[in-house]
Design an enzyme around this catalytic site. Structure first.
Site, short mmCIF file in Angstrom:
data_model
loop_
_atom_site.label_atom_id
_atom_site.label_comp_id
_atom_site.label_asym_id
_atom_site.label_seq_id
_atom_site.Cartn_x
_atom_site.Cartn_y
_atom_site.Cartn_z
N HIS A 128 -0.10 4.14 5.29
CA HIS A 128 0.39 4.53 4.22
C HIS A 128 1.95 5.27 4.19
O HIS A 128 2.23 6.28 3.53
CB HIS A 128 -0.43 5.67 3.14
CG HIS A 128 -0.21 5.92 1.94
ND1 HIS A 128 0.42 5.06 0.97
CD2 HIS A 128 -0.45 7.13 1.05
CE1 HIS A 128 0.54 5.55 -0.14
NE2 HIS A 128 0.09 6.79 -0.06
N CYS A 162 1.30 6.81 -7.07
CA CYS A 162 0.38 6.43 -6.04
C CYS A 162 -0.46 7.93 -5.59
O CYS A 162 0.27 8.80 -5.50
CB CYS A 162 1.34 6.21 -4.90
SG CYS A 162 1.34 4.33 -4.59
N GLY A 218 4.73 1.35 -1.58
CA GLY A 218 3.66 2.36 -1.59
C GLY A 218 2.40 2.00 -1.38
O GLY A 218 2.08 0.63 -0.85
N CYS A 219 1.45 2.61 -1.77
CA CYS A 219 0.11 1.98 -1.29
C CYS A 219 -0.68 0.89 -2.06
O CYS A 219 -1.57 0.27 -1.67
CB CYS A 219 -0.92 3.25 -1.87
SG CYS A 219 -0.55 4.02 -3.63
N THR A 220 0.27 0.58 -3.11
CA THR A 220 -0.38 -0.76 -4.04
C THR A 220 0.82 -1.71 -4.05
O THR A 220 0.64 -2.88 -4.71
CB THR A 220 -0.97 -0.16 -5.28
OG1 THR A 220 0.19 0.26 -6.00
CG2 THR A 220 -2.22 0.66 -5.13
#
Length: 395
Positions: A105, A395, A362-364
């Site tokens: 991450h 996020c 980022g995370c998505t």
């Protein structure tokens, strides 16, 4: 003295000599690799056991854990917050306390994407997947061209002098192939692979994924990410990644740190392999190889080729304006939900409003990064401009 006694003494001298050689680092300098331990979907023990396994396998490898204190003999830098953990990681890398780090991450800037490594099930061949996280460019075909170079850089740093290259048969693959052939004709040394299918060619089919027809398989990042997850966990049902070396190092023109990515579902075997992958990249002088290969590609006209690919991309009103960045700030807050093709324009919207922002992953998916105290204001501006929903995903 009996022959038996002489043999024992000789064996003893040999073992002593071997131990002294290790102390003198005759088998190569020690490599220190960090491993962050916060953020996994699995219990921390899976990460720690992976680190311990990597150390057992590799003389001269030291692993530094960055995270909460755990029961282990490995050196640990104690951190209990995920945001602070990455700041500590970057500090340790910049000061040379560690030479590479394996983490989860982590937000790379646009222009940087990661090269994973898997073992293909057909013939057990190792294959580099270029790329698996991050975004090399906001234009799909241009990104895949850069992904090809990033894969070659990684393979060369891992000791493959002339890696073979294939382009997965996706939207834009033919354009990518033409661009790479132009680069080759301009003098950049490219070694195209041949598909295992009867009609051959460097455009790779699904069969080639299973057989490992190319040392470097070029794909867009989202497809590469899915491929990594399938290769890593097809024997476990998907909740635990048990195979492969993880999602690999972030490669890009301005990347100065060796940072490798794991999934939050990466299990003990993948953690151990990723750490060894990192150590090998340090020994292979990844950063220098990256500089050298990108310089060769630029000499062969890379910039003009990429410019030609993106020449027809429609510019929005925001990109046509001359907008300068506000004074730089530390950006630890992020806003997600923005299409990758719009990410740079979204940054310019905030610059125009006097808010310093950077693009990243980022995370998505793509994120706009701003100072923590500006997240709410920035999200409202981006929602008003139509880049995110009114809720301003974070996020």
């Amino acid at each position: 003295m009996t022959d038996r006694t002489a043999i024992k003494q000789e064996v003893g001298r040999t073992l002593l000599s071997f131990a002294e050689a290790l102390d003198r680092e005759e088998f190569g300098p020690k490599v220190r690799v960090g491993l962050t331990t916060l953020g996994s979907e699995l219990e921390p023990i899976h990460l720690v056991k992976g680190a311990e396994a990597a150390v057992r396998r590799s003389p001269g490898l030291e692993v530094v854990l960055i995270g909460p204190k755990v029961d282990t003999t490995l050196e640990t830098v104690e951190v209990n917050d995920e945001a602070d953990m990455h700041k500590v990681m970057e500090k340790l890398l910049d000061e040379g306390s560690i030479q590479a780090c394996v983490t989860m991450h982590y937000n790379f800037p646009i222009g940087v994407s990661t090269v994973g490594r898997v073992v293909t099930p057909g013939f057990g061949r190792e294959m580099f997947v270029a790329t698996t996280t991050g975004t090399a460019a906001t234009h799909r075909v241009a990104a895949m061209v850069k992904n090809a170079l990033y894969g070659i850089i990684t393979a060369k740093a891992m000791g493959i002098e002339n890696p073979t290259l294939g382009v997965l048969n996706l939207d834009g693959a033919k354009q990518v192939e033409r661009a790479l052939k132009t680069l080759k004709s301009n003098g950049y040394d490219l070694n195209f692979s041949e598909s295992v299918r009867s009609d051959g060619g460097s455009i790779m089919r699904g069969n080639d994924l299973l057989t490992g027809s190319a040392d470097v398989m070029v794909t867009d990042t989202l497809t590469g990410n899915i491929m990594m997850k399938v290769f890593s966990s097809y024997t476990t049902g998907g909740s635990y990644e048990a195979m492969g070396d993880g999602y690999g190092p972030g490669i890009g023109e301005d990347q100065k740190r060796i940072i490798l990515i794991l999934s939050r579902a990466s299990g003990t075997p993948v953690v151990a392999n990723a750490i060894q992958y990192a150590a090998s990249l340090v020994k292979g002088n990844l950063i220098q190889v990256m500089k050298d290969e990108l310089a060769k590609a630029k000499k062969a006209g890379l910039d003009d080729i990429l410019a030609g690919l993106t020449a027809e991309t429609k510019k929005t009103e925001a990109t046509e304006e001359k907008i300068t960045a506000p004074p730089k700030e530390i950006v630890t807050g992020s806003i997600s939900g923005i299409e990758v093709m719009d990410i740079e324009d979204a940054v310019l919207v905030l610059w125009k409003a006097g808010i310093y922002a950077e693009s990243g992953m980022g995370c998505t998916g793509p994120v706009v990064m701003v100072a923590e105290e500006r997240v709410a204001q920035a999200a409202q501006l981006l929602a008003k401009a139509g880049y995110v929903g009114m809720e301003g995903d974070t996020c």
